[in-house]
Design a protein around this motif. Structure first.
Motif, PDB file in Angstrom:
ATOM      1  N   ASP A 266       5.711 -18.063 -70.855  1.00 36.97           N
ATOM      2  CA  ASP A 266       4.481 -18.889 -70.725  1.00 36.97           C
ATOM      3  C   ASP A 266       4.161 -19.194 -69.689  1.00 36.97           C
ATOM      4  N   PHE A 267       3.080 -18.481 -69.050  1.00 31.98           N
ATOM      5  CA  PHE A 267       2.810 -18.531 -67.626  1.00 31.98           C
ATOM      6  C   PHE A 267       1.805 -19.707 -66.967  1.00 31.98           C
ATOM      7  N   PRO A 268       2.023 -19.913 -65.944  1.00 33.76           N
ATOM      8  CA  PRO A 268       1.450 -21.399 -65.349  1.00 33.76           C
ATOM      9  C   PRO A 268      -0.072 -21.393 -65.740  1.00 33.76           C
ATOM     10  N   ARG A 269      -0.593 -22.463 -66.234  1.00 30.12           N
ATOM     11  CA  ARG A 269      -2.061 -22.568 -66.462  1.00 30.12           C
ATOM     12  C   ARG A 269      -2.571 -24.315 -65.803  1.00 30.12           C
ATOM     13  N   GLY A 270      -3.383 -24.061 -64.649  1.00 29.16           N
ATOM     14  CA  GLY A 270      -3.797 -25.164 -64.255  1.00 29.16           C
ATOM     15  C   GLY A 270      -2.507 -25.666 -63.518  1.00 29.16           C
ATOM     16  N   GLU A 271      -2.448 -27.237 -63.669  1.00 32.29           N
ATOM     17  CA  GLU A 271      -1.501 -27.922 -63.156  1.00 32.29           C
ATOM     18  C   GLU A 271       0.018 -27.609 -63.666  1.00 32.29           C
ATOM     19  N   ARG A 272      -0.099 -27.086 -65.025  1.00 27.38           N
ATOM     20  CA  ARG A 272       1.037 -26.993 -65.898  1.00 27.38           C
ATOM     21  C   ARG A 272       2.122 -25.868 -65.310  1.00 27.38           C
TER      22      ARG A 272
END
Length: 403
Positions: A266-272
């Protein structure tokens, strides 16, 4: 014959009835109390009695009672020993085939090898009832003297940790036999003590070591065959460089990284932040599901593997990775014997602790089953201790200059 409740249930009183077992085998009838109000347990004890009577129709009533209660008379133990009873190989095979013990787990092949090694020393046809304290000592001494497969130095034997892994298989089998009340096994076993072992590996990388060995890995793709020629070399060191980067950033085991699927990332997305989801029990050493945080460097290395089917490192294998690492370590001039691929996992743990991450968080990050396993990394912080000593020295110098 079906088990039946015995006793009287009086109004207003607790139900203290228990199941009676009534069986008839080869013309012999046996009646005995199961000692329990659990019908499932009573039926299991009934089947154990039937099996024991088929094996020994002359079994005494006292021994039947001992079988039900989990106790045992001297006569019963002597009968098991005289008849031979369950052998060591049969007991190990039963555990290896059991879905509640070793069947279907990732370490199944390793446990099978350990069991075969124990059988070589004690004898696979040895009855369990004849394994006593002296037999366990013989096994321990035999394992400690066993040559290490593929050893670089003559006379090199199994490490204390490997010996304990073998002894743990014997201990586990003993415990299963007692917990499951195997009717063809003794009801008591000798204690299996672990040997002393070295407290974890004494090596983890600093930034300079990491740069040196990672650069040496990349340089392997630039080298050319020697004058003897030969088949064209497989230029895949850059792929292993990405693998090693992921290992040192995530703290995963080599087997876990090689088995990664794209669906688990689950690759980083935005600030997550990104996450690596390790949920497949068959690919995990301890079987414990866990989520591993994905650092930016780790995410970049994984994204660089795009295009590989199924998973980022599905085109690589353990043996080739070990060969690449060994050659790079020699080229980098790192001679420490504990500089192995697994030291990348130690390096990740040590850096987490050095950054002030709580020990319990590190335990969950690495997927340890016990905090004691994680605790071994705390004694590896020798460089951090040296840095602290230098800080004290600088403080003393500053105080002296101010006077």
């Amino acid at each position: 014959m079906p088990v039946t409740l015995k006793g009287t249930l009086k109004p207003g009183e607790a139900d203290r009835r228990y199941y009676m077992i009534r069986v008839q085998v080869a013309g012999r009838r046996v009646v005995v109390s199961s000692g329990t109000r659990d019908k499932t347990l009573a039926l299991r004890k009934e089947s154990e009695i039937i099996e024991a009577l088929h094996r020994n129709p002359l079994m005494t009533q006292a021994d039947v009672v001992a079988l039900v209660t989990g106790g045992g008379t001297n006569r019963h133990k002597a009968a098991i020993r005289a008849e031979g009873g369950l052998t060591l190989k049969e007991a190990f095979d039963r555990c290896l085939k059991s879905p509640t013990v070793w069947q279907g787990i990732k370490a199944h092949a390793e446990y099978a090898r350990n069991c075969r090694a124990i059988e070589e020393i004690l004898g696979g046809d040895t009855p369990l009832a004849s394994i006593d304290y002296h037999a366990v000592q013989k096994l321990t001494n035999g394992l400690m003297a066993k040559p290490l497969p593929g050893a670089n130095r003559p006379g090199q034997t199994l490490s204390g940790a490997t010996v304990n892994n073998h002894l743990a298989c014997l201990r586990r089998m003993f415990n299963v036999a007692l917990e499951d009340h195997w009717p063809d096994a003794p009801n008591a076993f000798p204690k299996v003590k672990s040997v002393k072992k070295r407290k974890g590996r004494g090596y983890f990388m600093d930034a300079a070591d990491e740069r040196a060995i990672f650069q040496a890995v990349l340089d392997l793709d630039k080298a050319r065959p020697d004058a003897q020629g030969g088949h064209p070399r497989k230029l895949d060191a850059h792929r292993h460089h990405l693998l090693f980067v992921v290992l040192v950033e995530s703290g995963m085991r080599l087997s876990e990284a090689l088995g990664l699927l794209w669906t688990e990332l689950d690759f980083p997305r935005g600030e997550r932040g990104g996450m690596i989801e390790l949920f497949r029990h068959e690919d995990l050493k301890t079987g414990r599901q866990r989520s591993v945080p994905m650092t930016e460097t780790c995410a970049e290395a994984l994204k660089a593997c795009k295009g590989v089917p199924e998973g980022p490192f599905k085109d690589l294998d353990d043996r080739r990775a070990q060969d690449i690492w060994s050659r790079a370590r020699v080229a980098a001039g790192i001679k420490h014997r504990d500089c192995v691929i697994h030291s990348l996992r130690h390096t990740c743990a040590s850096r987490l602790l050095e950054s002030g991450v709580d020990l319990k968080i590190v335990k969950e990050w690495l997927g340890h089953s016990s905090i004691a396993t994680t605790d071994i990394y705390t004694h590896l912080q020798t460089k951090q201790l040296s840095s602290a000593a230098q800080s004290v020295h600088r403080l003393r110098q500053a105080a002296s200059a101010a006077c």
